[in-house]
Scaffold this motif. Structure first.
Motif, PDB file in Angstrom:
ATOM      1  N   VAL A  17     -35.942  16.449  77.140  1.00  0.00           N
ATOM      2  CA  VAL A  17     -36.153  15.957  75.774  1.00  0.00           C
ATOM      3  C   VAL A  17     -36.690  14.536  75.814  1.00  0.00           C
ATOM      4  CG1 VAL A  17     -35.006  15.426  73.577  1.00  0.00           C
ATOM      5  CG2 VAL A  17     -34.302  17.436  74.904  1.00  0.00           C
ATOM      6  N   ASN A  18     -37.721  14.268  75.027  1.00  0.00           N
ATOM      7  CA  ASN A  18     -38.321  12.940  74.905  1.00  0.00           C
ATOM      8  C   ASN A  18     -37.383  12.067  74.075  1.00  0.00           C
ATOM      9  OD1 ASN A  18     -39.825  10.671  74.302  1.00  0.00           O
ATOM     10  ND2 ASN A  18     -41.700  11.798  73.817  1.00  0.00           N
ATOM     11  N   MET A  19     -36.595  11.232  74.755  1.00  0.00           N
ATOM     12  CA  MET A  19     -35.570  10.426  74.091  1.00  0.00           C
ATOM     13  C   MET A  19     -36.159   9.269  73.285  1.00  0.00           C
ATOM     14  SD  MET A  19     -32.995  12.214  74.801  1.00  0.00           S
ATOM     15  CE  MET A  19     -31.687  11.176  74.120  1.00  0.00           C
ATOM     16  N   GLU A  20     -37.408   8.905  73.550  1.00  0.00           N
ATOM     17  CA  GLU A  20     -38.053   7.809  72.822  1.00  0.00           C
ATOM     18  C   GLU A  20     -38.226   8.144  71.337  1.00  0.00           C
ATOM     19  OE1 GLU A  20     -41.639   4.999  74.097  1.00  0.00           O
ATOM     20  OE2 GLU A  20     -42.336   7.003  73.555  1.00  0.00           O
ATOM     21  N   LEU A  21     -38.227   9.436  71.002  1.00  0.00           N
ATOM     22  CA  LEU A  21     -38.522   9.855  69.632  1.00  0.00           C
ATOM     23  C   LEU A  21     -37.338   9.757  68.668  1.00  0.00           C
ATOM     24  CD1 LEU A  21     -40.796  12.950  70.348  1.00  0.00           C
ATOM     25  CD2 LEU A  21     -41.490  10.634  69.692  1.00  0.00           C
ATOM     26  N   SER A  22     -36.137   9.566  69.159  1.00  0.00           N
ATOM     27  CA  SER A  22     -34.949   9.445  68.298  1.00  0.00           C
ATOM     28  C   SER A  22     -34.841  10.603  67.303  1.00  0.00           C
ATOM     29  CB  SER A  22     -34.953   8.108  67.539  1.00  0.00           C
ATOM     30  OG  SER A  22     -35.006   7.030  68.437  1.00  0.00           O
TER      31      SER A  22
ATOM     32  N   GLY B  37     -33.069  13.822  65.486  1.00  0.00           N
ATOM     33  CA  GLY B  37     -31.709  14.230  65.148  1.00  0.00           C
ATOM     34  C   GLY B  37     -31.299  15.442  65.975  1.00  0.00           C
ATOM     35  N   VAL B  38     -30.010  15.747  65.959  1.00  0.00           N
ATOM     36  CA  VAL B  38     -29.482  16.858  66.749  1.00  0.00           C
ATOM     37  C   VAL B  38     -30.156  18.175  66.385  1.00  0.00           C
ATOM     38  CG1 VAL B  38     -27.403  18.201  67.257  1.00  0.00           C
ATOM     39  CG2 VAL B  38     -27.262  15.728  67.093  1.00  0.00           C
ATOM     40  N   GLY B  39     -30.324  18.419  65.093  1.00  0.00           N
ATOM     41  CA  GLY B  39     -30.957  19.662  64.646  1.00  0.00           C
ATOM     42  C   GLY B  39     -32.412  19.744  65.088  1.00  0.00           C
ATOM     43  N   LYS B  40     -33.099  18.623  65.024  1.00  0.00           N
ATOM     44  CA  LYS B  40     -34.500  18.576  65.443  1.00  0.00           C
ATOM     45  C   LYS B  40     -34.609  18.857  66.945  1.00  0.00           C
ATOM     46  CE  LYS B  40     -38.918  17.564  64.879  1.00  0.00           C
ATOM     47  NZ  LYS B  40     -39.786  18.420  64.073  1.00  0.00           N
ATOM     48  N   VAL B  41     -33.730  18.251  67.740  1.00  0.00           N
ATOM     49  CA  VAL B  41     -33.736  18.493  69.184  1.00  0.00           C
ATOM     50  C   VAL B  41     -33.469  19.976  69.448  1.00  0.00           C
ATOM     51  CG1 VAL B  41     -32.533  18.061  71.361  1.00  0.00           C
ATOM     52  CG2 VAL B  41     -33.111  16.150  69.864  1.00  0.00           C
ATOM     53  N   ALA B  42     -32.493  20.547  68.759  1.00  0.00           N
ATOM     54  CA  ALA B  42     -32.161  21.968  68.954  1.00  0.00           C
ATOM     55  C   ALA B  42     -33.373  22.843  68.627  1.00  0.00           C
ATOM     56  CB  ALA B  42     -30.965  22.356  68.095  1.00  0.00           C
ATOM     57  N   ALA B  43     -34.051  22.549  67.532  1.00  0.00           N
ATOM     58  CA  ALA B  43     -35.228  23.336  67.148  1.00  0.00           C
ATOM     59  C   ALA B  43     -36.346  23.201  68.183  1.00  0.00           C
ATOM     60  CB  ALA B  43     -35.729  22.895  65.769  1.00  0.00           C
TER      61      ALA B  43
ATOM     62  N   VAL C 232     -41.016  13.337  63.349  1.00  0.00           N
ATOM     63  CA  VAL C 232     -41.876  12.664  64.334  1.00  0.00           C
ATOM     64  C   VAL C 232     -43.347  12.789  63.956  1.00  0.00           C
ATOM     65  CG1 VAL C 232     -40.205  12.984  66.209  1.00  0.00           C
ATOM     66  CG2 VAL C 232     -41.990  14.674  65.871  1.00  0.00           C
ATOM     67  N   GLU C 233     -44.173  11.953  64.581  1.00  0.00           N
ATOM     68  CA  GLU C 233     -45.606  11.960  64.323  1.00  0.00           C
ATOM     69  C   GLU C 233     -46.241  13.261  64.821  1.00  0.00           C
ATOM     70  OE1 GLU C 233     -47.526   9.582  62.706  1.00  0.00           O
ATOM     71  OE2 GLU C 233     -45.520   8.843  62.205  1.00  0.00           O
ATOM     72  N   PRO C 234     -47.273  13.759  64.122  1.00  0.00           N
ATOM     73  CA  PRO C 234     -47.964  14.971  64.588  1.00  0.00           C
ATOM     74  C   PRO C 234     -48.487  14.786  66.013  1.00  0.00           C
ATOM     75  CG  PRO C 234     -48.743  14.323  62.406  1.00  0.00           C
ATOM     76  CD  PRO C 234     -47.848  13.222  62.899  1.00  0.00           C
ATOM     77  N   GLY C 235     -48.332  15.826  66.831  1.00  0.00           N
ATOM     78  CA  GLY C 235     -48.822  15.780  68.204  1.00  0.00           C
ATOM     79  C   GLY C 235     -47.857  15.160  69.196  1.00  0.00           C
ATOM     80  N   SER C 236     -46.708  14.666  68.717  1.00  0.00           N
ATOM     81  CA  SER C 236     -45.723  14.072  69.629  1.00  0.00           C
ATOM     82  C   SER C 236     -45.203  15.133  70.601  1.00  0.00           C
ATOM     83  CB  SER C 236     -44.526  13.521  68.846  1.00  0.00           C
ATOM     84  OG  SER C 236     -44.907  12.482  67.985  1.00  0.00           O
ATOM     85  N   CYS C 237     -45.116  14.771  71.862  1.00  0.00           N
ATOM     86  CA  CYS C 237     -44.533  15.669  72.870  1.00  0.00           C
ATOM     87  C   CYS C 237     -43.022  15.521  72.792  1.00  0.00           C
ATOM     88  CB  CYS C 237     -45.038  15.317  74.268  1.00  0.00           C
ATOM     89  SG  CYS C 237     -46.798  15.602  74.461  1.00  0.00           S
TER      90      CYS C 237
ATOM     91  N   LYS D 149     -29.529  27.571  81.550  1.00  0.00           N
ATOM     92  CA  LYS D 149     -30.353  26.635  80.795  1.00  0.00           C
ATOM     93  C   LYS D 149     -29.680  25.269  80.797  1.00  0.00           C
ATOM     94  CE  LYS D 149     -29.975  29.770  77.545  1.00  0.00           C
ATOM     95  NZ  LYS D 149     -29.513  30.809  78.442  1.00  0.00           N
ATOM     96  N   ILE D 150     -30.457  24.224  81.061  1.00  0.00           N
ATOM     97  CA  ILE D 150     -29.933  22.862  81.134  1.00  0.00           C
ATOM     98  C   ILE D 150     -30.829  21.967  80.269  1.00  0.00           C
ATOM     99  CG2 ILE D 150     -29.359  20.930  82.675  1.00  0.00           C
ATOM    100  CD1 ILE D 150     -27.860  23.429  83.490  1.00  0.00           C
ATOM    101  N   VAL D 151     -30.203  21.070  79.482  1.00  0.00           N
ATOM    102  CA  VAL D 151     -30.967  20.129  78.656  1.00  0.00           C
ATOM    103  C   VAL D 151     -30.765  18.725  79.234  1.00  0.00           C
ATOM    104  CG1 VAL D 151     -31.380  19.247  76.329  1.00  0.00           C
ATOM    105  CG2 VAL D 151     -30.632  21.615  76.640  1.00  0.00           C
ATOM    106  N   LEU D 152     -31.897  18.073  79.502  1.00  0.00           N
ATOM    107  CA  LEU D 152     -31.907  16.774  80.174  1.00  0.00           C
ATOM    108  C   LEU D 152     -32.626  15.720  79.334  1.00  0.00           C
ATOM    109  CD1 LEU D 152     -33.006  18.217  83.629  1.00  0.00           C
ATOM    110  CD2 LEU D 152     -30.683  17.502  82.994  1.00  0.00           C
ATOM    111  N   GLN D 153     -32.429  14.465  79.706  1.00  0.00           N
ATOM    112  CA  GLN D 153     -33.069  13.351  79.000  1.00  0.00           C
ATOM    113  C   GLN D 153     -34.326  12.886  79.728  1.00  0.00           C
ATOM    114  OE1 GLN D 153     -30.344  10.082  78.109  1.00  0.00           O
ATOM    115  NE2 GLN D 153     -28.607  11.494  78.258  1.00  0.00           N
ATOM    116  N   GLY D 154     -35.430  12.825  78.985  1.00  0.00           N
ATOM    117  CA  GLY D 154     -36.664  12.248  79.494  1.00  0.00           C
ATOM    118  C   GLY D 154     -36.903  10.922  78.799  1.00  0.00           C
ATOM    119  N   THR D 155     -37.637  10.044  79.426  1.00  0.00           N
ATOM    120  CA  THR D 155     -37.831   8.701  78.886  1.00  0.00           C
ATOM    121  C   THR D 155     -38.777   8.677  77.691  1.00  0.00           C
ATOM    122  OG1 THR D 155     -37.591   7.913  81.155  1.00  0.00           O
ATOM    123  CG2 THR D 155     -38.362   6.326  79.534  1.00  0.00           C
ATOM    124  N   ASN D 156     -39.998   9.208  77.911  1.00  0.00           N
ATOM    125  CA  ASN D 156     -41.034   9.144  76.876  1.00  0.00           C
ATOM    126  C   ASN D 156     -42.096  10.207  77.179  1.00  0.00           C
ATOM    127  OD1 ASN D 156     -42.550   8.078  79.029  1.00  0.00           O
ATOM    128  ND2 ASN D 156     -42.081   5.969  78.423  1.00  0.00           N
TER     129      ASN D 156
END
Length: 175
Positions: A66-71, A73-79, A148-153, A112-119
């Motif tokens: 997950v791109n942690m730079e984007l902040s 929400g929990v629901g958004k990350v889950a989706a 988040v902005e359109p096109g954000s990874c 399945k494992i969920v990890l933190q990515g920087t950006n």
């Protein structure tokens, strides 16, 4: 249920004559799309041979970075993780070797494992490394309708044999 799908009865009988157990013969026919008894038998015996060589010790996993730079929400990350999982699983259906990997992953517990990515740059770097190791990947780019902005990874999904995946993501923290 998969075993309820139709298998070619002639091919099934031919496989039974090779002393292949009925359920295994059905699974082999379904896995090879009922092409022929020969194809299913090759699949069955190759699988057996691989298991005899200790291949059953190989564990597979799917990771989501997950791109942690984007902040988000929990629901958004889950989706976004959901998008990544579905997208990667669909991509796995495109190649025989990837379909086999998906099958092995699924039958080994679908880890399945969920990890933190920087950006975004970090996700792209991890994707390039995974691809260089021939690991299937899916990078989710958001449409930008909500947080988040359109096109954000947002999320990078990677699947493969656990040790290979760990070569790419083993140093990342769990989310």
């Amino acid at each position: 249920m998969e075993s309820q799908q139709e298998v070619n009865p002639v091919f099934l009988q031919q496989l039974r004559e090779l002393d292949i157990p009925e359920e295994a013969a059905k699974q082999a026919l379904l896995h090879t799309q009922n092409v022929s008894a020969e194809e299913a038998a090759m699949y069955y015996f190759n699988k057996l041979e691989n298991e005899d060589e200790g291949d059953e010790d190989l564990m597979y996993k799917m990771v989501f970075v997950v791109n942690m730079e984007l902040s988000m929400g929990v629901g958004k990350v889950a989706a976004q993780v959901g998008h990544a999982a579905v997208g990667l699983y669909q991509a796995l259906q495109e190649k025989n070797s990837w379909r086999e990997m998906a099958w092995r992953w699924d039958h080994a517990g679908a880890k399945k494992i969920v990890l933190q990515g920087t950006n975004m740059a970090h996700l792209l770097e991890l994707q390039a490394l995974a691809m260089s190791l021939s690991l299937p990947t899916k990078l989710v780019q958001d449409a930008g309708h909500t947080q988040v902005e359109p096109g954000s990874c947002t999320v990078l999904a990677i699947i493969g044999e656990e040790e290979m995946v760990n070569n790419v993501t083993g140093s990342l923290k769990l989310l």
